[in-house]
Design an enzyme around this catalytic site. Structure first.
Site, PDB file in Angstrom:
ATOM      1  CB  ILE A 160       9.782 -10.184  -7.009  1.00 41.11           C
ATOM      2  CG1 ILE A 160       9.543 -11.272  -6.110  1.00 41.11           C
ATOM      3  CG2 ILE A 160       8.552  -9.964  -7.954  1.00 41.11           C
ATOM      4  CD1 ILE A 160       9.864 -12.570  -6.865  1.00 41.11           C
ATOM      5  CE1 TYR A 211      12.285  -6.389   3.599  1.00 38.53           C
ATOM      6  CE2 TYR A 211      14.026  -7.995   3.043  1.00 38.53           C
ATOM      7  CZ  TYR A 211      12.729  -7.566   2.715  1.00 38.53           C
ATOM      8  OH  TYR A 211      11.940  -8.170   1.939  1.00 38.53           O
ATOM      9  CB  VAL A 240       1.424  -0.135   7.448  1.00 39.84           C
ATOM     10  CG1 VAL A 240       0.547  -0.504   6.134  1.00 39.84           C
ATOM     11  CG2 VAL A 240       2.805  -0.379   6.911  1.00 39.84           C
TER      12      VAL A 240
HETATM   13  P1  NAP Z   1       8.252  -1.862  -3.825  1.00 38.16           P
HETATM   14  O1  NAP Z   1       7.955  -1.805  -5.356  1.00 38.16           O
HETATM   15  O2  NAP Z   1       8.951  -0.773  -3.118  1.00 38.16           O
HETATM   16  O3  NAP Z   1       6.809  -1.310  -3.390  1.00 38.16           O
HETATM   17  C1  NAP Z   1       6.496  -1.377  -1.949  1.00 38.16           C
HETATM   18  C2  NAP Z   1       5.182  -1.023  -1.535  1.00 38.16           C
HETATM   19  O4  NAP Z   1       4.933  -1.028  -0.261  1.00 38.16           O
HETATM   20  C3  NAP Z   1       4.491   0.089  -2.326  1.00 38.16           C
HETATM   21  O5  NAP Z   1       3.339  -0.128  -2.817  1.00 38.16           O
HETATM   22  C4  NAP Z   1       4.492   1.060  -1.107  1.00 38.16           C
HETATM   23  O6  NAP Z   1       3.399   1.756  -1.053  1.00 38.16           O
HETATM   24  C5  NAP Z   1       4.315   0.168   0.350  1.00 38.16           C
HETATM   25  N1  NAP Z   1       4.846   0.876   1.227  1.00 38.16           N
HETATM   26  C6  NAP Z   1       5.925   1.226   1.791  1.00 38.16           C
HETATM   27  N2  NAP Z   1       6.065   1.764   2.913  1.00 38.16           N
HETATM   28  C7  NAP Z   1       4.863   1.995   3.316  1.00 38.16           C
HETATM   29  C8  NAP Z   1       4.348   2.364   4.269  1.00 38.16           C
HETATM   30  N3  NAP Z   1       4.806   3.011   5.417  1.00 38.16           N
HETATM   31  N4  NAP Z   1       2.935   2.295   4.468  1.00 38.16           N
HETATM   32  C9  NAP Z   1       1.982   1.809   3.640  1.00 38.16           C
HETATM   33  N5  NAP Z   1       2.744   1.261   2.524  1.00 38.16           N
HETATM   34  C10 NAP Z   1       3.725   1.257   2.183  1.00 38.16           C
HETATM   35  O7  NAP Z   1       8.441  -3.198  -3.099  1.00 38.16           O
HETATM   36  P2  NAP Z   1       7.891  -4.670  -3.612  1.00 38.16           P
HETATM   37  O8  NAP Z   1       9.279  -5.106  -4.179  1.00 38.16           O
HETATM   38  O9  NAP Z   1       6.744  -4.754  -4.304  1.00 38.16           O
HETATM   39  O10 NAP Z   1       7.710  -5.122  -1.898  1.00 38.16           O
HETATM   40  C11 NAP Z   1       6.553  -5.595  -1.506  1.00 38.16           C
HETATM   41  C12 NAP Z   1       6.745  -6.561  -0.500  1.00 38.16           C
HETATM   42  O11 NAP Z   1       7.172  -7.692  -0.846  1.00 38.16           O
HETATM   43  C13 NAP Z   1       7.435  -5.987   0.755  1.00 38.16           C
HETATM   44  O12 NAP Z   1       6.738  -6.339   1.991  1.00 38.16           O
HETATM   45  C14 NAP Z   1       8.835  -6.727   0.579  1.00 38.16           C
HETATM   46  O13 NAP Z   1       9.488  -6.843   1.756  1.00 38.16           O
HETATM   47  C15 NAP Z   1       8.364  -8.100  -0.131  1.00 38.16           C
HETATM   48  N6  NAP Z   1       9.507  -8.618  -0.935  1.00 38.16           N
HETATM   49  C16 NAP Z   1      10.064  -8.194  -2.063  1.00 38.16           C
HETATM   50  C17 NAP Z   1      11.099  -8.832  -2.783  1.00 38.16           C
HETATM   51  C18 NAP Z   1      11.496  -8.404  -3.958  1.00 38.16           C
HETATM   52  O14 NAP Z   1      12.518  -9.147  -4.451  1.00 38.16           O
HETATM   53  N7  NAP Z   1      11.053  -7.320  -4.498  1.00 38.16           N
HETATM   54  C19 NAP Z   1      11.424  -9.866  -2.217  1.00 38.16           C
HETATM   55  C20 NAP Z   1      10.921 -10.291  -0.734  1.00 38.16           C
HETATM   56  C21 NAP Z   1       9.917  -9.679  -0.219  1.00 38.16           C
HETATM   57  P3  NAP Z   1       3.528   3.426  -1.550  1.00 38.16           P
HETATM   58  O15 NAP Z   1       2.750   3.296  -2.960  1.00 38.16           O
HETATM   59  O16 NAP Z   1       2.858   4.285  -0.478  1.00 38.16           O
HETATM   60  O17 NAP Z   1       4.731   3.753  -2.057  1.00 38.16           O
END
Ligand code: NAP
Length: 258
Positions: free
Chosen positions: A191, A158, A66
């Site tokens: 999460i 962030y 993205v």
């Molecule tokens: P994660 O387990 O690290 O997964 C991140 C996801 O984003 C992966 O599917 C990854 O895809 C994708 N991604 C990362 N960089 C990218 C790029 N340059 N282009 C396209 N896709 C990309 O993270 P998560 O914890 O599930 O987080 C997902 C969302 O939730 C994020 O927006 C994060 O800010 C938000 N969030 C998470 C938490 C939490 O506690 N986990 C809390 C608040 C908000 P690939 O398969 O290509 O690696």
């Protein structure tokens, strides 16, 4: 069961792992047709094999970084073509690397903003032509409590990107309302995902201790909120945020909790 989601055409960015996979899984279970994006074909094939066994059995993947505007445009067109339109965009892809402001490089700053903020805006923009043709277009952004509600040392870039997403949602909601498209944001707390686990055991333990309900969230907790915004039941809700954090932002201090 969200009957209104059966047969809906859904694009989930970052949909092969973590929260995004939880969202894609929940939509697929409701009988939606889902395209997940990922940066690796191996991840895409694995996710699609699992999602294909659910609901409508009609899931596929597209490779997307993205941070690359031309790739975003190509994937939005591909989704429109492959699904014959688009009803729901889950703009979920995001990163949360740590960097203190004093040492933060321009490359680090740009990367977080390009993926989290610019990537969200551009994928929403690229999907607009298809969403406008939907009877009930929906955009749901995965933002965060970090930024608009809370702060974390080492995460100022962030926090800025995630607060920026909410600012984007509020103004875009006004532009898209006449097209019958709603746009809302889910604000997850902590999460348990691969990305969160990478922050280390001490981080996870400290966060768990600060959550009133006594556990970290799951991708399903977030997926349920996303499904709510996508459902017909939420058709009169736009430009809003929903915190899903087990009460983490509520206590005034650790002694405010039972
Ligand atoms: P994660 O387990 O690290 O997964 C991140 C996801 O984003 C992966 O599917 C990854 O895809 C994708 N991604 C990362 N960089 C990218 C790029 N340059 N282009 C396209 N896709 C990309 O993270 P998560 O914890 O599930 O987080 C997902 C969302 O939730 C994020 O927006 C994060 O800010 C938000 N969030 C998470 C938490 C939490 O506690 N986990 C809390 C608040 C908000 P690939 O398969 O290509 O690696």
């Amino acid at each position: 069961m969200h009957h209104s989601l059966e047969g809906r055409r859904v694009l989930v960015t970052g949909g092969t792992k973590g929260i995004g996979y939880g969202i894609a899984h929940a939509f697929a279970e409701q009988g939606a047709t889902v395209i997940v994006t990922c940066r690796s074909e191996v991840d895409g094939e694995r996710a699609v094999n699992e999602l294909g066994a659910l609901g409508s059995g009609d899931a596929s993947f597209a490779v997307l970084d993205v941070a690359d505007p031309s790739a975003i445009m190509a994937v939005a067109e591909l989704a429109d073509l492959r699904l014959g339109g688009l009803d729901v965009l889950s703009a979920n892809a995001g990163i949360y690397p740590e960097s203190d402001l004093g040492e933060m490089s321009l490359v680090e700053l740009d990367h977080v903003l390009d993926v989290n903020l610019r990537g969200t805006i551009l994928i929403a923009q690229a999907c607009l032509p298809a969403l406008r043709r939907s009877a009930a277009g929906r955009i749901i952004v995965t933002s965060s409590i970090t930024g608009i509600e809370t702060g974390i040392a080492g995460m100022s870039h962030y926090g800025a990107s995630k607060a920026g997403q909410v600012g984007f949602v509020r103004s875009a909601a006004l532009e898209l309302a006449p097209d019958g498209i709603t746009i809302n944001a889910v604000l997850p707390g902590n999460i348990r995902t691969e990305g969160l686990e990478a922050l280390g055991h001490d981080y996870l333990a400290a966060m768990e201790a600060s959550i009133p309900v006594g556990r970290l969230g799951t991708p399903l907790d977030i997926a349920r909120a996303v499904l709510f915004f996508a459902d017909e039941a939420a058709s009169f809700i736009t430009g809003q945020t929903l915190i899903v954090d087990g009460g983490q932002v509520l206590p005034e201090s650790a002694s405010s909790m039972r």
